[in-house]
Design an enzyme around this catalytic site. Structure first.
Site, PDB file in Angstrom:
ATOM      1  N   HIS A 260      43.836  53.744  35.563  1.00 56.57           N
ATOM      2  CA  HIS A 260      44.280  52.392  35.904  1.00 56.57           C
ATOM      3  C   HIS A 260      44.561  51.636  34.623  1.00 56.57           C
ATOM      4  O   HIS A 260      43.855  51.809  33.636  1.00 56.57           O
ATOM      5  CB  HIS A 260      43.197  51.658  36.716  1.00 56.57           C
ATOM      6  N   ASP A 316      43.713  54.071  45.275  1.00 54.54           N
ATOM      7  CA  ASP A 316      44.529  54.991  46.068  1.00 54.54           C
ATOM      8  C   ASP A 316      43.828  56.317  46.321  1.00 54.54           C
ATOM      9  O   ASP A 316      44.218  57.056  47.219  1.00 54.54           O
ATOM     10  CB  ASP A 316      45.864  55.243  45.356  1.00 54.54           C
TER      11      ASP A 316
HETATM   12  N1  CMC Z   1      45.254  62.057  35.038  1.00 53.34           N
HETATM   13  C1  CMC Z   1      45.215  62.557  33.786  1.00 53.34           C
HETATM   14  N2  CMC Z   1      45.486  61.844  32.673  1.00 53.34           N
HETATM   15  C2  CMC Z   1      45.775  60.544  32.851  1.00 53.34           C
HETATM   16  C3  CMC Z   1      45.813  59.951  34.128  1.00 53.34           C
HETATM   17  C4  CMC Z   1      45.544  60.763  35.242  1.00 53.34           C
HETATM   18  N3  CMC Z   1      45.587  60.281  36.469  1.00 53.34           N
HETATM   19  N4  CMC Z   1      46.131  58.655  33.994  1.00 53.34           N
HETATM   20  C5  CMC Z   1      46.301  58.422  32.670  1.00 53.34           C
HETATM   21  N5  CMC Z   1      46.094  59.563  31.987  1.00 53.34           N
HETATM   22  C6  CMC Z   1      46.185  59.752  30.542  1.00 53.34           C
HETATM   23  C7  CMC Z   1      47.657  59.881  30.155  1.00 53.34           C
HETATM   24  O1  CMC Z   1      48.089  61.224  30.204  1.00 53.34           O
HETATM   25  C8  CMC Z   1      47.648  59.318  28.744  1.00 53.34           C
HETATM   26  O2  CMC Z   1      47.134  60.320  27.902  1.00 53.34           O
HETATM   27  P1  CMC Z   1      47.569  60.386  26.342  1.00 53.34           P
HETATM   28  O3  CMC Z   1      47.025  59.137  25.712  1.00 53.34           O
HETATM   29  O4  CMC Z   1      46.882  61.629  25.854  1.00 53.34           O
HETATM   30  O5  CMC Z   1      49.060  60.482  26.319  1.00 53.34           O
HETATM   31  C9  CMC Z   1      46.607  58.199  28.847  1.00 53.34           C
HETATM   32  O6  CMC Z   1      45.731  58.557  29.927  1.00 53.34           O
HETATM   33  C10 CMC Z   1      47.219  56.833  29.107  1.00 53.34           C
HETATM   34  O7  CMC Z   1      48.096  56.944  30.229  1.00 53.34           O
HETATM   35  P2  CMC Z   1      49.233  55.890  30.532  1.00 53.34           P
HETATM   36  O8  CMC Z   1      50.037  56.366  31.668  1.00 53.34           O
HETATM   37  O9  CMC Z   1      49.949  55.542  29.272  1.00 53.34           O
HETATM   38  O10 CMC Z   1      48.337  54.637  30.855  1.00 53.34           O
HETATM   39  P3  CMC Z   1      48.635  53.533  31.900  1.00 53.34           P
HETATM   40  O11 CMC Z   1      47.742  52.412  31.655  1.00 53.34           O
HETATM   41  O12 CMC Z   1      50.100  53.221  31.957  1.00 53.34           O
HETATM   42  O13 CMC Z   1      48.222  54.324  33.239  1.00 53.34           O
HETATM   43  C11 CMC Z   1      48.484  54.751  35.511  1.00 53.34           C
HETATM   44  C12 CMC Z   1      47.995  53.776  34.444  1.00 53.34           C
HETATM   45  C13 CMC Z   1      47.946  54.249  36.846  1.00 53.34           C
HETATM   46  C14 CMC Z   1      49.997  54.762  35.534  1.00 53.34           C
HETATM   47  C15 CMC Z   1      47.967  56.169  35.237  1.00 53.34           C
HETATM   48  O14 CMC Z   1      46.560  56.185  35.130  1.00 53.34           O
HETATM   49  C16 CMC Z   1      48.437  57.180  36.252  1.00 53.34           C
HETATM   50  O15 CMC Z   1      49.553  57.700  36.166  1.00 53.34           O
HETATM   51  N6  CMC Z   1      47.592  57.495  37.296  1.00 53.34           N
HETATM   52  C17 CMC Z   1      48.004  58.375  38.361  1.00 53.34           C
HETATM   53  C18 CMC Z   1      48.788  57.588  39.404  1.00 53.34           C
HETATM   54  C19 CMC Z   1      47.904  56.655  40.182  1.00 53.34           C
HETATM   55  O16 CMC Z   1      46.845  57.025  40.662  1.00 53.34           O
HETATM   56  N7  CMC Z   1      48.369  55.409  40.377  1.00 53.34           N
HETATM   57  C20 CMC Z   1      47.656  54.385  41.142  1.00 53.34           C
HETATM   58  C21 CMC Z   1      47.219  53.267  40.257  1.00 53.34           C
HETATM   59  S1  CMC Z   1      45.975  52.202  40.963  1.00 53.34           S
HETATM   60  C22 CMC Z   1      46.551  51.409  42.338  1.00 53.34           C
HETATM   61  C23 CMC Z   1      47.927  50.860  42.281  1.00 53.34           C
HETATM   62  O17 CMC Z   1      48.280  50.069  41.409  1.00 53.34           O
HETATM   63  O18 CMC Z   1      48.699  51.217  43.149  1.00 53.34           O
END
Ligand code: CMC
Length: 380
Positions: A260, A316
């Site tokens: 998140h 989720d």
């Molecule tokens: N599994 C594995 N690694 C992860 C995940 C995950 N679910 N989420 C983030 N990371 C890692 C990512 O690979 C990155 O690693 P590195 O620094 O080595 O490149 C690091 O964490 C930062 O990720 P980011 O995508 O740059 O960070 P963010 O703040 O933009 O991520 C997110 C937020 C929700 C997009 C992400 O955690 C994600 O893709 N999660 C899976 C999708 C998900 O469950 N979304 C629902 C979000 S909560 C409810 C909503 O808003 O709907």
């Protein structure tokens, strides 16, 4: 001076708000000051009132609010006809986005953004979202649409329209909790899209249709559907650990339902839904999906701790197994998020229109300037 680029607008504040406070380190969420855990005692309608008016309603205020929703219950006839025209297989999120536009087309006053008109449209959408989702599901299954039963409340009516029978109080309580924990969450992507759209002084329907489109993405609301598709692909509790390990070993491998932008600990809404799922699993023939989810959480927590990463289950993740145990089709998971979140989007539109500033961030251009123009006949 070199501009600072805030990728994904991370850490950027665009407006003050009185609606929602999030403590990402402490794992706490407040709607208008109330802790989300305390609000699970309320009905979804009370929470909508709270988000829109800033205070919890008295009984008389709640009754007046419910009475104000009444005229909005029936789906307009022409919108119903249009629902019947959608091609087989239309994604319910596409239906919902089109549905919002259809409601605008059949509204006599869709465009004015004065407070009274915005609130009127909000009352309509908070009722029409569940109607559209449930009615579309019936139509695509070849069933007759039902007349809404407003006396069942927002959560109860939604379940009734989906399943064709008056729901038992336990099911209504579960749907009520699902709706209120999804209702609002600050400047998440879809709410930001709604506010950014409204900042052009476009109409409510256009801003909400844009928000629906944003919610659909698998990094946002679409994650709940992606969680269940992942669990289906894995198929068994034993398959969870190898799947997680294989995925994490891949470059940029992601486990859906984890991580998140704001929470660095387990999402408080995830805890509430995990508790709901624990109760449902005691009597459900679909408890397997929840057992797989618990195993996935165990393996992910272990692996993230090893890596020193604060990536935990989000809203989720556990909503997926809750919906499965409620017998809800997988492609309705994200629409249910929209059914709830429309109340939060509307609260933000009230705030945005009341103190509007056009949202217009910058992109740092890094291409060339002054490239000589070559007529098409002379290009090689
Ligand atoms: N599994 C594995 N690694 C992860 C995940 C995950 N679910 N989420 C983030 N990371 C890692 C990512 O690979 C990155 O690693 P590195 O620094 O080595 O490149 C690091 O964490 C930062 O990720 P980011 O995508 O740059 O960070 P963010 O703040 O933009 O991520 C997110 C937020 C929700 C997009 C992400 O955690 C994600 O893709 N999660 C899976 C999708 C998900 O469950 N979304 C629902 C979000 S909560 C409810 C909503 O808003 O709907």
């Amino acid at each position: 001076m070199e501009p600072t680029i805030h990728h994904g607008l991370a850490g950027v504040y665009v407006a003050p708000t009185d609606i929602c406070g999030i403590d990402g380190e402490g794992g706490r969420l407040f709607y208008r000051g109330y802790d989300i855990n305390d609000l699970t005692e309320a009905t979804y309608a009370e929470v909508v009132y709270l988000l829109w008016h800033g205070v919890l309603p008295t009984q008389a205020q709640l009754e007046a609010f419910r009475a104000d929703l009444l005229p909005h219950y029936p789906i307009p006839d022409k919108v119903m006809e249009l629902l019947h025209c959608l091609p087989e297989g239309t994604d319910p999120m596409h239906m919902l986005q089109a549905g919002v536009a259809m409601l605008a087309a059949f509204d006599d006053n869709p465009d004015e953004v004065d407070p009274d008109n915005v609130r009127r449209i909000g009352r309509s959408l908070v009722v029409q979202f569940p109607n559209l989702v449930a009615t579309y599901d019936r139509i695509r299954k070849g069933k007759e649409p039902l007349e809404p039963k407003s006396e069942l409340g927002l959560a109860g009516n939604f379940l009734y329209l989906l399943n064709g029978e008056v729901p038992n109080p336990a099911a209504v309580r579960v749907m009520n909790t699902v709706l209120l924990v999804h209702a609002e969450h600050g400047s998440n992507a879809s709410t930001f899209v709604a506010r950014a759209s409204a900042s052009t002084l476009t109409d409510v329907y256009s801003a909400i249709a844009a928000a629906v489109g944003s919610l659909k993405g698998p990094l946002h609301g679409g994650a709940n559907e992606a969680v269940m598709r992942t669990l289906e692909k894995i198929g068994s509790v034993e398959g969870v650990e190898p799947y997680v390990m294989d995925t994490l070993a891949k470059p940029k491998g992601r486990i859906m339902g984890f991580g998140h932008r704001v929470y660095k600990v387990l999402d408080p809404r995830g805890i509430i839904l995990r508790n709901v799922a624990t109760e449902l699993a005691k009597e459900s023939s679909e408890a397997k999906w929840f057992e797989m989810s618990l195993e996935m959480e165990r393996v992910m927590n272990r692996e993230m701790d090893k890596r020193g990463r604060q990536i935990r289950a989000n809203l989720d993740f556990f909503s997926a197994s809750v919906y499965r145990m409620l017998g809800i089709p997988v492609d309705l998971y994200t629409p249910i998020f929209a059914v709830a979140r429309v109340s939060g989007w509307m609260a933000h539109l009230f705030e945005q229109y009341a103190d509007n500033h056009l949202m217009r961030p910058l992109l740092k251009y890094q291409g060339e300037r002054g490239t000589p123009f070559v007529p098409i006949a002379e290009r090689g």
